[in-house]
Design an enzyme around this catalytic site. Structure first.
Site, PDB file in Angstrom:
ATOM      1  NE  ARG A 243      -2.358  -1.397   3.506  1.00  0.00           N
ATOM      2  CZ  ARG A 243      -1.767  -0.685   4.455  1.00  0.00           C
ATOM      3  NH1 ARG A 243      -1.775   0.635   4.407  1.00  0.00           N
ATOM      4  NH2 ARG A 243      -1.196  -1.278   5.482  1.00  0.00           N
TER       5      ARG A 243
ATOM      6  CE1 TYR B 272       1.223  -7.093  -3.337  1.00  0.00           C
ATOM      7  CE2 TYR B 272       0.361  -5.391  -1.896  1.00  0.00           C
ATOM      8  CZ  TYR B 272       0.897  -6.649  -2.080  1.00  0.00           C
ATOM      9  OH  TYR B 272       1.086  -7.471  -1.006  1.00  0.00           O
ATOM     10  N   GLY B 273      -2.643  -5.608  -4.525  1.00  0.00           N
ATOM     11  CA  GLY B 273      -3.381  -5.802  -3.271  1.00  0.00           C
ATOM     12  C   GLY B 273      -4.303  -4.678  -2.846  1.00  0.00           C
TER      13      GLY B 273
ATOM     14  CG  HIS C 251      -7.191  -2.996  10.148  1.00  0.00           C
ATOM     15  ND1 HIS C 251      -5.890  -2.544  10.265  1.00  0.00           N
ATOM     16  CD2 HIS C 251      -7.151  -3.984   9.227  1.00  0.00           C
ATOM     17  CE1 HIS C 251      -5.106  -3.245   9.460  1.00  0.00           C
ATOM     18  NE2 HIS C 251      -5.844  -4.125   8.823  1.00  0.00           N
TER      19      HIS C 251
ATOM     20  CB  SER D 113      -0.932  -4.105   7.678  1.00  0.00           C
ATOM     21  OG  SER D 113      -2.099  -3.402   7.337  1.00  0.00           O
TER      22      SER D 113
ATOM     23  CB  CYS E 224       0.720  -6.722  13.880  1.00  0.00           C
ATOM     24  SG  CYS E 224       1.764  -5.288  13.623  1.00  0.00           S
TER      25      CYS E 224
ATOM     26  CE  LYS F 157      -5.881  -7.195  10.820  1.00  0.00           C
ATOM     27  NZ  LYS F 157      -4.613  -6.491  10.589  1.00  0.00           N
TER      28      LYS F 157
ATOM     29  CG  ASP G 130      -7.484  -7.261   6.934  1.00  0.00           C
ATOM     30  OD1 ASP G 130      -6.656  -6.870   7.774  1.00  0.00           O
ATOM     31  OD2 ASP G 130      -7.649  -6.693   5.839  1.00  0.00           O
TER      32      ASP G 130
ATOM     33  NE  ARG H  60       0.079  -8.818   2.280  1.00  0.00           N
ATOM     34  CZ  ARG H  60      -0.514  -8.324   3.357  1.00  0.00           C
ATOM     35  NH1 ARG H  60      -1.613  -8.869   3.822  1.00  0.00           N
ATOM     36  NH2 ARG H  60      -0.006  -7.287   3.997  1.00  0.00           N
TER      37      ARG H  60
ATOM     38  NE  ARG I  24       5.061  -6.438  13.676  1.00  0.00           N
ATOM     39  CZ  ARG I  24       5.555  -7.666  13.543  1.00  0.00           C
ATOM     40  NH1 ARG I  24       6.643  -8.014  14.209  1.00  0.00           N
ATOM     41  NH2 ARG I  24       4.991  -8.521  12.719  1.00  0.00           N
TER      42      ARG I  24
ATOM     43  CG  ASN J 119      -0.479 -15.218  21.091  1.00  0.00           C
ATOM     44  OD1 ASN J 119       0.373 -15.015  21.959  1.00  0.00           O
ATOM     45  ND2 ASN J 119      -0.285 -14.912  19.820  1.00  0.00           N
TER      46      ASN J 119
HETATM   47  O1  SAT Z   1      -2.429  -4.634   0.939  1.00  0.00           O
HETATM   48  S1  SAT Z   1      -3.547  -4.775   1.903  1.00  0.00           S
HETATM   49  O2  SAT Z   1      -3.948  -3.447   2.364  1.00  0.00           O
HETATM   50  O3  SAT Z   1      -4.677  -5.407   1.284  1.00  0.00           O
HETATM   51  C1  SAT Z   1      -3.064  -5.703   3.217  1.00  0.00           C
HETATM   52  C2  SAT Z   1      -2.703  -4.924   4.407  1.00  0.00           C
HETATM   53  O4  SAT Z   1      -1.881  -4.014   4.326  1.00  0.00           O
HETATM   54  O5  SAT Z   1      -3.243  -5.206   5.486  1.00  0.00           O
HETATM   55 MN    MN Z   2      -5.156  -5.461   7.211  1.00  0.00          MN
END
Ligand code: SAT
Ligand code: MN
Length: 595
Positions: free
Chosen positions: A71, A200-201, A229, A251, A253, A255, A280, A377, A408, A505
């Site tokens: 991102r 991308y993503g 989130h 992101s 960390c 999840k 997420d 990913r 973190r 955990n």
């Molecule tokens: O690239 S994404 O935003 O979909 C994944 C993330 O950063 O949590």
């Molecule tokens: Mn995320």
């Protein structure tokens, strides 16, 4: 052929076609035949690579440009008509100005290309919490990812009906994938997202961060619900009862790992189990009984590959064994399968690294390189997940008992603590800081404020968002979930993590649920309720988590916390008089308790 009679959709598609001038328009109906055809086409053009179909049936590989792997927060904008509505920590631009800049870039951008029209539902079709989006794109990669990540196709239009105008318009073009002209832009007042020059993503799967967090958070504020989130998990106790928890971490960390946790042996034997509802994003709304209910608007997982292995997340690996798209991982050329850092100890000798060069894996790594990109990913269907919750498709969602925040933090923040109240919990969420990760471009490992893990994702003024949290708490009253904070990443002075994490955990989740039931012990400290030294179950890990280590994990160092307070005071300044009084009251209260 269009798939809907909805005049609002048809009008908007006409506008998008007139603007981008594609050679062809293809409406995505979601059928297997159509998707198979698109897969074939993408493989034939080299956009996607077919992986070993015996070992990884239905799996494809995709490589993005090295400048386009995460991102881009500095190129992400919230375009509200008034600047102050976007708030001080979003990039803002006036809608007209942004459109004047981007329209020439979109003009004719799809000439020689096909425009795919993707109808999709965020949330189970028919759920009162679900919402419809339509994304137009010139990327087959986007279509195939959206087919995993959302309920995509004709049914989404059936949900919208013929007259509604309540759908989110997403315009995406990869254009020339030029990083200098890359923009991820949101017009919350118009239910509209424009994305250009990325492939991308999170920049291009517009149902995800752009809609389900940035636009949806804005909608939620206006409509009385919350877009967060957060992962959603169900914890089944030996008596068969299932308690639901959401957790917000930034992101990359953990999840996905927490959502798919496998309990330690001792817990398994007693009958504990974890079910995944989401990894997420959570959309949450008060239900008829006054409790807070959550759905996962997504239909798949867009998980970080490196670090995922049988020990850290067996269920994620299992989810990604079929019908999965891998992006920017490494390829093992011996058998045309995938590899990434920490998958196992055997990097392929005959490897293709993420940028496409053929290398000797062990030598390449020894020279200090990554075979897979750190933010590579897997896009895996939720239905593949061995521990997917039986409630995954429940249109009403699941009732939430506890909300967890975390990040973190090498120091300061104990393993777990509980807030005194909803307002105090909101303050704790607003105060989250975390070290940055590879999920966004920029430096990694830098401590920054990331309130509710929403810094990059809140579609309006962050202080108003806290105000919305406080209001929701008032509405929920004594039915509100209890709020906690966790930190799996505490380190000793040598920089070693002192908590084993992953499956262990579960021990912290156990304490959290017991607290919700008024059972587990805690001591009152200035920051909140912290477990007593013996109330976290360490059976089976006593060698690692000795009483001394537990002391360290649960320590509340007043001097460090005073620094934290000073940092927060500075951070809150930028919100001026929009900072809710309850938040500054909580900060003052904390300072006073620290003495
Ligand atoms: O690239 S994404 O935003 O979909 C994944 C993330 O950063 O949590
Ligand atoms: Mn995320």
């Amino acid at each position: 052929m269009s798939l809907t009679k909805n005049a609002n959709v048809l009008k908007w598609i006409d506008e998008m076609v007139a603007l981008t001038k594609p050679d062809k328009v293809v409406w995505i109906d979601g059928s297997k035949e159509q998707l198979d055809q698109l897969r074939k086409e993408a493989i034939s053009t080299g956009e996607m690579i077919e992986l070993n179909q015996e070992k990884l049936p239905g799996c494809l590989y995709h490589r993005t440009l090295p400048n386009d792997v995460a991102r881009v927060e500095d190129r992400t904008f919230i375009c509200t008509s008034k600047k102050e509505d976007a708030g001080p920590i979003n990039n803002w631009c006036a809608p007209d100005e942004m459109k004047a800049k981007l329209l020439p870039m979109y003009d004719g951008v799809m000439k020689g290309r096909t425009m795919y029209v993707i109808p999709y539902s965020m949330g189970p079709i028919g759920s009162p919490l679900a919402k419809v989006g339509v994304e137009v794109t010139d990327s087959i990669y986007v279509v195939l990812n959206m087919s995993i990540m959302t309920r995509m196709g004709k049914a989404a239009f059936e949900n919208l009906g013929d007259v509604s105008n309540d759908f989110v318009r997403g315009l995406h073009s990869k254009a020339d994938v030029d990083p200098e002209k890359r923009y991820i832009v949101h017009f919350p007042e118009e239910n509209t997202i424009w994305s250009i020059n990325s492939a991308y993503g999170g920049n291009v799967l517009l149902g995800k961060k752009c809609f389900a967090l940035r636009i949806a958070s804005y909608q939620g504020k206006n409509e009385g619900w919350m877009a967060e989130h957060m992962l959603i998990l169900g914890l089944k106790k030996p008596n068969g009862e299932v308690k639901y928890i959401t957790a917000a971490f930034p992101s990359a960390c953990g999840k996905t790992n927490l959502a798919m946790l496998i309990p330690p042996e001792g817990y398994k034997k007693k009958g504990y189990e974890i079910f995944t509802v989401g990894d997420d994003i959570a959309w949450m709304k008060p239900g008829k009984d006054g409790r807070l209910y959550a759905i996962n608007p997504e239909n798949g997982f867009f998980g970080v590959a490196p670090g995922t292995n049988d020990k850290s997340n067996h269920n994620a690996l299992a989810s990604a064994r079929k019908n999965t798209i891998f992006t920017n991982v490494a390829i093992n050329n011996d058998d045309n399968t995938v590899w990434w850092e920490k998958l196992d100890k055997n990097p392929p000798v005959n490897a293709t690294e993420w940028k496409g060069a053929k290398v000797n894996g062990p030598e390449y790594i020894a020279a200090g390189n990554n075979l897979a990109h750190p933010n590579s990913r897997f896009t895996a269907p939720a239905e593949n997940c061995p521990c997917i919750s039986p409630e995954f498709n429940n249109p009403e969602g699941v009732p939430i008992s506890a909300i967890i925040f975390g990040g973190r933090r090498a120091k300061t923040t104990p393993l777990v603590y509980q807030s005194f109240s909803w307002a105090h919990g909101t303050f704790i969420g607003s105060a989250v800081s975390s070290e940055t990760t590879a999920a966004a471009t920029g430096a990694v490992g830098v401590l920054r404020h990331d309130p509710m893990a929403m810094k990059p994702f809140c579609g309006y003024h962050m202080a108003d968002y806290w105000g919305h949290w406080l209001e929701m708490g008032e509405k929920l009253g004594d039915k509100a979930p209890k709020i906690f904070n966790v930190n799996w990443f505490k380190q000793d002075d040598e920089g070693n993590f002192i908590w084993p994490g992953y499956g262990d955990n579960m021990r912290v989740l156990d304490w959290i649920i017991e607290r919700c039931e008024g059972k587990a012990d805690a001591v009152e400290t200035p920051i909140g309720y912290v477990p007593t030294k013996t109330s976290i179950n360490t059976e089976g890990i006593e060698d690692e988590v000795t009483p001394k280590v537990m002391d360290e994990l649960l320590a509340v160092d007043k001097d460090l916390w005073k620094e934290e307070v000073a940092g927060l005071r500075e951070f809150y300044k930028q919100f001026g008089d929009r900072l809710p009084k309850a938040i500054s009251d909580e900060l003052n209260g904390l300072e006073k308790r620290l003495g």
